[in-house]
Design a protein around this motif. Structure first.
Motif, mmCIF file in Angstrom:
data_model
loop_
_atom_site.group_PDB
_atom_site.id
_atom_site.type_symbol
_atom_site.label_atom_id
_atom_site.label_comp_id
_atom_site.label_asym_id
_atom_site.label_seq_id
_atom_site.Cartn_x
_atom_site.Cartn_y
_atom_site.Cartn_z
ATOM 1 N N UNK A 98 0.798 -1.302 -0.055
ATOM 2 C CA UNK A 98 0.185 0.064 0.057
ATOM 3 C C UNK A 98 0.765 1.415 0.048
ATOM 4 N N UNK A 99 0.246 2.286 0.006
ATOM 5 C CA UNK A 99 0.893 3.525 0.085
ATOM 6 C C UNK A 99 1.938 3.693 1.188
ATOM 7 N N UNK A 106 10.041 5.045 -0.669
ATOM 8 C CA UNK A 106 10.319 6.199 -1.244
ATOM 9 C C UNK A 106 11.340 7.110 -0.553
ATOM 10 N N UNK A 107 11.060 7.166 0.765
ATOM 11 C CA UNK A 107 11.853 7.793 1.565
ATOM 12 C C UNK A 107 13.262 7.025 1.793
ATOM 13 N N UNK A 108 13.444 5.943 1.657
ATOM 14 C CA UNK A 108 14.793 5.420 1.891
ATOM 15 C C UNK A 108 15.668 5.523 0.747
ATOM 16 N N UNK A 164 9.738 15.533 2.862
ATOM 17 C CA UNK A 164 8.765 16.611 2.508
ATOM 18 C C UNK A 164 7.568 15.899 1.791
ATOM 19 N N UNK A 165 7.699 15.004 0.991
ATOM 20 C CA UNK A 165 6.518 14.256 0.381
ATOM 21 C C UNK A 165 5.729 13.512 1.211
ATOM 22 N N UNK A 166 6.321 13.086 2.420
ATOM 23 C CA UNK A 166 5.279 12.281 3.371
ATOM 24 C C UNK A 166 4.567 13.278 4.082
ATOM 25 N N UNK A 171 5.172 13.845 -3.501
ATOM 26 C CA UNK A 171 4.416 12.674 -3.636
ATOM 27 C C UNK A 171 5.322 11.706 -3.775
ATOM 28 N N UNK A 172 5.255 10.767 -3.200
ATOM 29 C CA UNK A 172 5.934 9.302 -3.440
ATOM 30 C C UNK A 172 4.890 8.394 -4.137
ATOM 31 N N UNK A 173 5.143 7.797 -5.441
ATOM 32 C CA UNK A 173 4.328 7.132 -6.117
ATOM 33 C C UNK A 173 5.052 5.691 -6.566
#
Length: 351
Positions: A98-99, A106-108, A164-166, A171-173
């Motif tokens: 999931x997201x 994405x963060x890592x 920042x996207x979190x 946005x992380x996709x």
């Protein structure tokens, strides 16, 4: 998970699946990823062991402190990112987290990729300061404090940018082929576009400034070496070895990182979508986790000393000048002539 993130994750996955069925190649890619994961762990741990074992010779100088930080960052990225990738490919390329897992991945990835480039840039800046401001640089207390401040600034800054996207800015996709997450290459709203451009430009500028620092440093060092007629003592040779190692690391970092950053900017500008190019660029960026420690293993000071010693021996054997050869042959002829004359004298005296 909110509705917006769920829709973006689902829509991105559907786009990827319509382009090519990734499940067909999942088994082959799974083997490649397992091998890359093992190599990343093995090379990073080996590099750390080598640096620690040789600590008596380098005495934990600023360069080696940053080198250890780079290896730790790459090792951290391998441990935190590869298991998610392995689990997804083992599950026939079906994203199950999931997201929330997408945000984590994405963060890592964002943190490790940008941290590695920034640490290499810090290594170049540290060597640049040593050439440009030698009196300031050689202060032992200031040197250690400066290295800790630079490294702490890098990690804190990159950690904030990746967060920042979190928290809503960016946005992380899920990215093609549905196995990894990164910031949105084709954002629709203004905040996401700004973040995508900001991250990509910051990434590219970090690499470019790293290259500039090294070029200027080499020019300055060459000029000062000519002015002062430096002797190639042990300290100077060690500096040369560090410069060679750093230049190769910079080349590897630039080669692996710039394609991904450029692809992000190209995608964000609205060009035609090319999933294959994005995937190849992402794999190059990931491969940097394996190459960084491998560069140290092959080009550390001990190996360069052996290489230069071998080159000097070969160079000394092969480069006897014609004058040296002529003088040697002349001396040999003179000795032979004097020996024959001595024999003639002895024979005449005996008779």
């Amino acid at each position: 998970m909110n509705a917006g993130n769920s829709m973006s994750l689902a829509s991105n996955t559907s786009v990827n699946s319509t382009t090519e069925d990734p499940g067909i190649k999942s088994k082959g890619f799974l083997g490649n990823i397992i091998v890359m994961f093992i190599l990343a762990l093995m090379f990073n741990i080996s590099a750390l062991v080598m640096i620690i074992r040789s600590s008596k010779s380098h005495r934990w100088s600023a360069f080696y402190r940053l080198m250890v930080s780079l290896n730790i960052t790459d090792l951290f990225g391998s441990i935190t990112c590869f298991p998610v990738l392995l689990a997804t490919y083992a599950n026939n390329v079906e994203w199950q987290g999931g997201q929330q897992l997408c945000n984590y991945t994405g963060y890592m990835i964002s943190f490790v990729v940008l941290s590695s480039a920034a640490i290499v840039g810090t290594m170049s800046l540290e060597r640049f300061i040593g050439v440009w401001f030698p009196f300031f640089y050689n202060n032992p207390t200031a040197k250690e404090r400066r290295t800790n401040i630079l490294l702490g600034t890098v990690w804190v800054t990159v950690a904030f940018i990746s967060l920042l996207p979190i928290i809503g800015f960016g946005e992380y996709v899920l990215q093609y082929p549905g196995t990894w997450c990164f910031y949105n290459f084709r954002a629709q709203n203004l905040a996401d576009k700004i973040y995508a451009y900001m991250y990509s430009v910051f990434w590219i500028l970090t690499i470019l400034f790293t290259i500039i620092f090294n070029l200027v440093k080499l020019v300055l060092r060459r000029i000062r070496a000519q002015d002062k007629k430096k002797q190639y003592d042990k300290a100077n040779r060690n500096e040369i070895y560090s410069i060679i190692l750093l230049i190769i690391i910079v080349i590897v970092t630039a080669t692996c990182g710039i394609p991904m950053a450029i692809r992000a900017i190209v995608n964000e500008s609205g060009s035609m979508k090319d999933n294959s190019a994005d995937l190849h660029a992402s794999r190059m960026a990931t491969f940097n986790l394996v190459l960084d420690p491998l560069v140290y293993i092959f080009f550390r000071r001990e190996n360069l000393e052996c290489l230069f010693r071998f080159i000097r021996k070969r160079h000394g054997r092969s480069e006897k000048s014609p004058e040296q050869c002529n003088s040697t042959s002349t001396k040999t002829d003179n000795k032979a002539t004097s020996a024959s004359n001595q024999e003639k004298i002895e024979i005449s005296s005996s008779t």
